[in-house]
Design an enzyme around this catalytic site. Structure first.
Site, PDB file in Angstrom:
ATOM      1  N   ASP A  49      37.208  34.821 -29.765  1.00  0.00           N
ATOM      2  CA  ASP A  49      36.070  34.492 -30.427  1.00  0.00           C
ATOM      3  C   ASP A  49      34.879  35.231 -29.714  1.00  0.00           C
ATOM      4  O   ASP A  49      34.688  34.982 -28.314  1.00  0.00           O
ATOM      5  CB  ASP A  49      35.777  32.974 -30.614  1.00  0.00           C
ATOM      6  CG  ASP A  49      34.626  32.711 -31.786  1.00  0.00           C
ATOM      7  OD1 ASP A  49      34.306  33.670 -32.681  1.00  0.00           O
ATOM      8  OD2 ASP A  49      34.373  31.626 -31.895  1.00  0.00           O
ATOM      9  N   HIS A  66      33.519  44.162 -31.650  1.00  0.00           N
ATOM     10  CA  HIS A  66      35.062  44.276 -32.025  1.00  0.00           C
ATOM     11  C   HIS A  66      35.658  45.363 -31.206  1.00  0.00           C
ATOM     12  O   HIS A  66      36.929  45.416 -30.719  1.00  0.00           O
ATOM     13  CB  HIS A  66      35.331  44.402 -33.452  1.00  0.00           C
ATOM     14  CG  HIS A  66      34.905  43.282 -34.397  1.00  0.00           C
ATOM     15  ND1 HIS A  66      34.969  42.041 -34.129  1.00  0.00           N
ATOM     16  CD2 HIS A  66      33.931  43.306 -35.352  1.00  0.00           C
ATOM     17  CE1 HIS A  66      34.356  41.126 -34.858  1.00  0.00           C
ATOM     18  NE2 HIS A  66      33.705  41.871 -35.717  1.00  0.00           N
ATOM     19  N   LEU A 160      58.009  40.766 -23.644  1.00  0.00           N
ATOM     20  CA  LEU A 160      57.024  39.811 -24.212  1.00  0.00           C
ATOM     21  C   LEU A 160      57.069  39.726 -25.568  1.00  0.00           C
ATOM     22  O   LEU A 160      57.039  40.752 -25.978  1.00  0.00           O
ATOM     23  CB  LEU A 160      55.593  40.383 -23.637  1.00  0.00           C
ATOM     24  CG  LEU A 160      54.324  39.768 -24.286  1.00  0.00           C
ATOM     25  CD1 LEU A 160      54.078  38.447 -23.784  1.00  0.00           C
ATOM     26  CD2 LEU A 160      53.309  40.568 -24.051  1.00  0.00           C
TER      27      LEU A 160
HETATM   28  C1  FPP Z   1      35.924  36.932 -33.576  1.00  0.00           C
HETATM   29  O1  FPP Z   1      34.596  37.007 -33.207  1.00  0.00           O
HETATM   30  C2  FPP Z   1      36.904  37.803 -33.665  1.00  0.00           C
HETATM   31  C3  FPP Z   1      37.634  38.555 -34.828  1.00  0.00           C
HETATM   32  C4  FPP Z   1      37.019  37.941 -36.158  1.00  0.00           C
HETATM   33  C5  FPP Z   1      38.403  39.589 -34.716  1.00  0.00           C
HETATM   34  C6  FPP Z   1      39.120  39.630 -33.643  1.00  0.00           C
HETATM   35  C7  FPP Z   1      39.593  41.308 -33.289  1.00  0.00           C
HETATM   36  C8  FPP Z   1      39.680  41.950 -32.193  1.00  0.00           C
HETATM   37  C9  FPP Z   1      39.634  41.328 -30.879  1.00  0.00           C
HETATM   38  C10 FPP Z   1      40.043  43.319 -32.259  1.00  0.00           C
HETATM   39  C11 FPP Z   1      40.892  43.947 -33.326  1.00  0.00           C
HETATM   40  C12 FPP Z   1      42.356  43.460 -32.925  1.00  0.00           C
HETATM   41  C13 FPP Z   1      43.220  44.206 -32.692  1.00  0.00           C
HETATM   42  C14 FPP Z   1      44.751  43.648 -32.757  1.00  0.00           C
HETATM   43  C15 FPP Z   1      43.053  45.711 -32.789  1.00  0.00           C
HETATM   44  P1  FPP Z   1      33.455  36.979 -34.082  1.00  0.00           P
HETATM   45  O2  FPP Z   1      33.175  38.357 -34.865  1.00  0.00           O
HETATM   46  O3  FPP Z   1      33.759  35.779 -35.060  1.00  0.00           O
HETATM   47  O4  FPP Z   1      32.294  36.641 -33.183  1.00  0.00           O
HETATM   48  P2  FPP Z   1      31.046  35.786 -33.557  1.00  0.00           P
HETATM   49  O5  FPP Z   1      31.714  34.417 -33.792  1.00  0.00           O
HETATM   50  O6  FPP Z   1      30.181  35.962 -32.322  1.00  0.00           O
HETATM   51  O7  FPP Z   1      30.313  36.380 -34.641  1.00  0.00           O
END
Ligand code: FPP
Length: 288
Positions: A49, A66, A160
């Site tokens: 997150d 991201h 893994l």
């Molecule tokens: C949460 O941060 C994160 C996500 C909704 C997406 C997680 C994705 C990745 C780490 C990269 C893509 C994945 C792969 C497998 C390549 P948020 O956007 O909710 O952050 P915020 O709470 O600060 O708005």
């Protein structure tokens, strides 16, 4: 094909297991830290997150967060493999994430595709077994194909167990399992009385995996957000305040250390032998 698979299985079976995992901190000159594998969780789950806030705090678009988060994810997967973690489950895209802007969803879909296309050779070479948790059929065609290919290509790998939750919702997973069991009952293949926890677990995306031992969530939020509700029931939780793109091996090791110090009782009591309650003594005849 058969010999290839056999040689992989033998390689994995005889791969020397490390005595200690050793990590040199990335950002300080401190000493390497060590942790015995017996204190490691078998199954780690991570809610990655804070990508959006990481980007916004730098005046960048959320998609840049991201992209940076994908770099962090790459190294955490490698670290899990290096350290002998059995299973790693990552929350990449929830069923609720479709409600984000078209640009953000598009950026996430692009990163998913790029990640699988660029990493699959290395992951397969390291014997990583990829499982997608979630509704793959509900994904756009190119992503669906890349996710399916990754699962099919690595299904016999014995390294893994990497689970990536995509188009995933925890309650939806439970409903799906209930429906699968109901269908078996309807077909006469299952007696309702035979439905127990093992039967239910067998219908989850994570069937056959150990329960989650350690849940890590970054960005300071203290919620599980519809992630693995069945599998998390006895998980230890560790929350790190950093945004996901800043999460690295040093922080990961700190979470593993915190886990190693927890006293896990699973509803029972871990009493040292000498502290065990004394048997109630019979009052002596002289006592009143
Ligand atoms: C949460 O941060 C994160 C996500 C909704 C997406 C997680 C994705 C990745 C780490 C990269 C893509 C994945 C792969 C497998 C390549 P948020 O956007 O909710 O952050 P915020 O709470 O600060 O708005």
């Amino acid at each position: 094909m058969f010999f290839d698979r056999l040689s992989r299985l033998l390689n994995d079976a005889f791969r020397p297991k490390p005595k200690y995992i050793t990590v040199t901190p990335v950002s300080s000159a401190g000493p390497a830290q060590m942790l015995p594998p017996s204190k490691l969780p078998r199954h780690v789950a991570i809610i990655m997150d804070g990508n959006g806030r990481w980007a916004q705090s730098r005046g960048m678009p959320r998609s840049a967060g991201h992209a940076a988060g994908t770099e962090a994810l790459r190294d955490i997967i490698r670290a899990s493999d290096d350290w002998g973690i059995e299973a790693l489950s990552l929350y990449a895209f929830s069923t609720e994430n479709w409600s984000r802007s078209k640009e953000e969803v598009g950026a996430l879909m692009g990163l998913l595709l790029k990640y699988f296309n660029s990493e699959i050779d290395e992951l397969d070479a390291k014997h990583v077994k990829i499982t997608i948790l979630g509704d793959v059929d509900g994904m756009p065609e190119p992503q669906r194909e890349a996710l399916r290919n990754a699962m099919v290509r690595t299904k016999d790998n014995a390294g893994l167990k990497l689970n990536i939750a995509v188009n995933y919702g925890g309650r939806a997973e439970l409903v799906r399992a209930a429906k699968a069991l109901a269908a078996q009952v309807k077909d006469g293949a299952l007696e309702p009385e035979a439905i127990d926890e093992a039967a239910f677990e067998g219908q989850l995306y994570t069937a056959g995996l150990p329960d989650v031992d350690l849940l890590i969530r970054t960005s300071g939020e203290l919620r599980t957000s519809n992630f693995l509700p069945w599998q998390l029931v006895y998980a230890e939780m560790v929350f790190d305040d950093c945004f996901w793109p800043d999460f690295d091996r040093t922080r990961y090791l700190k979470c593993l250390r915190a886990y190693a110090e927890r006293d896990r009782r699973f509803g029972g009591r871990n009493e040292p032998a000498e502290a065990a309650p004394a048997k109630p003594t019979q009052p002596s005849e002289t006592e009143t």
